[in-house]
Scaffold this motif. Sequence first.
Motif, PDB file in Angstrom:
ATOM      1  N   SER A  44      41.845  33.904  47.868  1.00 16.00           N
ATOM      2  CA  SER A  44      42.594  33.177  46.848  1.00 16.00           C
ATOM      3  C   SER A  44      41.892  33.303  45.503  1.00 16.00           C
ATOM      4  CB  SER A  44      42.708  31.701  47.250  1.00 16.00           C
ATOM      5  OG  SER A  44      41.426  31.101  47.222  1.00 16.00           O
ATOM      6  N   LYS A  45      42.555  32.791  44.487  1.00 10.51           N
ATOM      7  CA  LYS A  45      41.974  32.814  43.146  1.00 10.51           C
ATOM      8  C   LYS A  45      40.706  31.976  43.096  1.00 10.51           C
ATOM      9  CE  LYS A  45      43.071  31.848  38.341  1.00 10.51           C
ATOM     10  NZ  LYS A  45      44.080  31.378  37.398  1.00 10.51           N
ATOM     11  N   ALA A  46      40.688  30.862  43.837  1.00  7.75           N
ATOM     12  CA  ALA A  46      39.493  30.013  43.876  1.00  7.75           C
ATOM     13  C   ALA A  46      38.312  30.774  44.492  1.00  7.75           C
ATOM     14  CB  ALA A  46      39.785  28.744  44.661  1.00  7.75           C
ATOM     15  N   ASP A  47      38.588  31.595  45.517  1.00  8.43           N
ATOM     16  CA  ASP A  47      37.518  32.395  46.116  1.00  8.43           C
ATOM     17  C   ASP A  47      36.960  33.398  45.114  1.00  8.43           C
ATOM     18  OD1 ASP A  47      37.848  31.096  48.544  1.00  8.43           O
ATOM     19  OD2 ASP A  47      39.265  32.594  49.298  1.00  8.43           O
ATOM     20  N   LEU A  48      37.836  34.024  44.324  1.00 10.74           N
ATOM     21  CA  LEU A  48      37.384  34.970  43.304  1.00 10.74           C
ATOM     22  C   LEU A  48      36.535  34.281  42.246  1.00 10.74           C
ATOM     23  CD1 LEU A  48      40.550  37.166  42.681  1.00 10.74           C
ATOM     24  CD2 LEU A  48      38.498  37.775  43.939  1.00 10.74           C
ATOM     25  N   MET A  49      36.968  33.093  41.841  1.00 13.40           N
ATOM     26  CA  MET A  49      36.212  32.347  40.829  1.00 13.40           C
ATOM     27  C   MET A  49      34.832  31.952  41.369  1.00 13.40           C
ATOM     28  SD  MET A  49      39.262  30.024  39.245  1.00 13.40           S
ATOM     29  CE  MET A  49      38.325  29.301  37.921  1.00 13.40           C
ATOM     30  N   ALA A  50      34.786  31.494  42.622  1.00 12.38           N
ATOM     31  CA  ALA A  50      33.512  31.100  43.220  1.00 12.38           C
ATOM     32  C   ALA A  50      32.587  32.304  43.362  1.00 12.38           C
ATOM     33  CB  ALA A  50      33.754  30.447  44.579  1.00 12.38           C
ATOM     34  N   GLN A  52      32.567  35.050  41.476  1.00 14.56           N
ATOM     35  CA  GLN A  52      32.082  35.470  40.155  1.00 14.56           C
ATOM     36  C   GLN A  52      31.052  34.497  39.606  1.00 14.56           C
ATOM     37  OE1 GLN A  52      32.663  38.361  38.640  1.00 14.56           O
ATOM     38  NE2 GLN A  52      31.178  37.721  37.113  1.00 14.56           N
ATOM     39  N   GLU A  53      31.241  33.219  39.855  1.00 13.68           N
ATOM     40  CA  GLU A  53      30.287  32.230  39.353  1.00 13.68           C
ATOM     41  C   GLU A  53      28.973  32.293  40.117  1.00 13.68           C
ATOM     42  OE1 GLU A  53      30.710  30.641  36.594  1.00 13.68           O
ATOM     43  OE2 GLU A  53      32.778  31.304  36.379  1.00 13.68           O
ATOM     44  N   SER A  54      28.985  32.814  41.356  1.00 13.60           N
ATOM     45  CA  SER A  54      27.753  32.907  42.124  1.00 13.60           C
ATOM     46  C   SER A  54      26.904  34.112  41.718  1.00 13.60           C
ATOM     47  CB  SER A  54      28.069  32.989  43.623  1.00 13.60           C
ATOM     48  OG  SER A  54      28.661  34.233  43.929  1.00 13.60           O
ATOM     49  N   LEU A  55      27.497  35.055  40.990  1.00 14.07           N
ATOM     50  CA  LEU A  55      26.757  36.234  40.557  1.00 14.07           C
ATOM     51  C   LEU A  55      25.955  35.916  39.301  1.00 14.07           C
ATOM     52  CD1 LEU A  55      29.557  38.910  41.023  1.00 14.07           C
ATOM     53  CD2 LEU A  55      27.630  38.457  42.524  1.00 14.07           C
ATOM     54  N   GLY A  60      30.856  35.443  33.623  1.00 18.06           N
ATOM     55  CA  GLY A  60      31.534  34.399  34.372  1.00 18.06           C
ATOM     56  C   GLY A  60      32.923  34.896  34.747  1.00 18.06           C
ATOM     57  N   TYR A  61      33.769  33.988  35.208  1.00 15.36           N
ATOM     58  CA  TYR A  61      35.115  34.396  35.606  1.00 15.36           C
ATOM     59  C   TYR A  61      35.937  34.680  34.354  1.00 15.36           C
ATOM     60  CZ  TYR A  61      39.646  34.453  37.814  1.00 15.36           C
ATOM     61  OH  TYR A  61      40.894  34.835  38.252  1.00 15.36           O
ATOM     62  N   TRP A  62      36.592  35.844  34.319  1.00 16.28           N
ATOM     63  CA  TRP A  62      37.368  36.246  33.147  1.00 16.28           C
ATOM     64  C   TRP A  62      38.630  36.948  33.608  1.00 16.28           C
ATOM     65  CZ3 TRP A  62      38.475  41.009  30.481  1.00 16.28           C
ATOM     66  CH2 TRP A  62      38.925  40.840  29.175  1.00 16.28           C
ATOM     67  N   ASP A  63      39.752  36.319  33.415  1.00 19.23           N
ATOM     68  CA  ASP A  63      41.049  36.888  33.782  1.00 19.23           C
ATOM     69  C   ASP A  63      42.066  36.437  32.729  1.00 19.23           C
ATOM     70  OD1 ASP A  63      43.179  38.051  35.053  1.00 19.23           O
ATOM     71  OD2 ASP A  63      43.264  36.632  36.706  1.00 19.23           O
ATOM     72  N   LEU A  65      44.834  37.628  31.555  1.00 23.06           N
ATOM     73  CA  LEU A  65      46.257  37.771  31.858  1.00 23.06           C
ATOM     74  C   LEU A  65      46.671  36.987  33.098  1.00 23.06           C
ATOM     75  CD1 LEU A  65      46.642  41.595  31.194  1.00 23.06           C
ATOM     76  CD2 LEU A  65      47.174  39.694  29.667  1.00 23.06           C
ATOM     77  N   ASP A  66      45.738  36.300  33.727  1.00 20.13           N
ATOM     78  CA  ASP A  66      45.972  35.522  34.945  1.00 20.13           C
ATOM     79  C   ASP A  66      46.627  36.376  36.042  1.00 20.13           C
ATOM     80  OD1 ASP A  66      45.746  33.202  36.469  1.00 20.13           O
ATOM     81  OD2 ASP A  66      47.837  32.667  36.064  1.00 20.13           O
ATOM     82  N   LEU A  67      46.132  37.587  36.198  1.00 14.80           N
ATOM     83  CA  LEU A  67      46.677  38.468  37.233  1.00 14.80           C
ATOM     84  C   LEU A  67      46.322  37.987  38.626  1.00 14.80           C
ATOM     85  CD1 LEU A  67      46.017  41.949  35.621  1.00 14.80           C
ATOM     86  CD2 LEU A  67      48.187  40.740  35.812  1.00 14.80           C
ATOM     87  N   ALA A  68      45.172  37.316  38.785  1.00 14.74           N
ATOM     88  CA  ALA A  68      44.766  36.854  40.110  1.00 14.74           C
ATOM     89  C   ALA A  68      45.641  35.709  40.605  1.00 14.74           C
ATOM     90  CB  ALA A  68      43.310  36.420  40.084  1.00 14.74           C
ATOM     91  N   GLY A  69      46.238  34.973  39.698  1.00  6.71           N
ATOM     92  CA  GLY A  69      47.052  33.836  40.102  1.00  6.71           C
ATOM     93  C   GLY A  69      48.540  34.096  40.015  1.00  6.71           C
ATOM     94  N   SER A  70      48.940  35.308  39.704  1.00  5.87           N
ATOM     95  CA  SER A  70      50.358  35.595  39.515  1.00  5.87           C
ATOM     96  C   SER A  70      50.937  36.326  40.715  1.00  5.87           C
ATOM     97  CB  SER A  70      50.556  36.452  38.262  1.00  5.87           C
ATOM     98  OG  SER A  70      50.062  37.755  38.506  1.00  5.87           O
TER      99      SER A  70
END
Length: 143
Positions: A44-50, A52-55, A60-63, A65-70
């Motif tokens: 999910s988008k939350a998994d992608l954000m988590a 990216q934030e762990s790296l 940080g998380y950068w999207d 165009l909100d492609l991950a949530g569309s």
Amino acid sequence: EYPRDCRREIRINMQSLVIALALAPAAAYVAPVAPKATTKLAESKADLMALQESLPGPPGYWDPLDLAGSTILAQYGVDTVEANIGWFRHAEIKHGRVAMAAFLGFVAQCTPLVSGEHKFLPYKGYVAGCTPQEQWDNIPLLG
């Protein structure tokens, strides 16, 4: 001479050994059992954000165009957010491989084997000893 019980046990052991040796080559024709997949198939988008934030390090998380949530690809049958993320991840891997192959082609054009003299010219107007950029510029528009 062995006692009767011992002979019987030896005979049974020998029969088992013969059967095991006879059936051992048959195991080569049996397909191995695939290990259970441990990769998470839906993300999910939350998994992608988590992730990216762990790296470490920016950005940080950068999207933007909100492609991950569309579900921008719903018209092509990719109708969930998880499938959309999977499609974009797959496309990113394919494009990365194409980019690596293109770079390898660029490096190959720098070698004397490619940029040097040829018995048969690769294209009309070929000039030997050019850089890859000059080779590209020398390709005729038509023909």
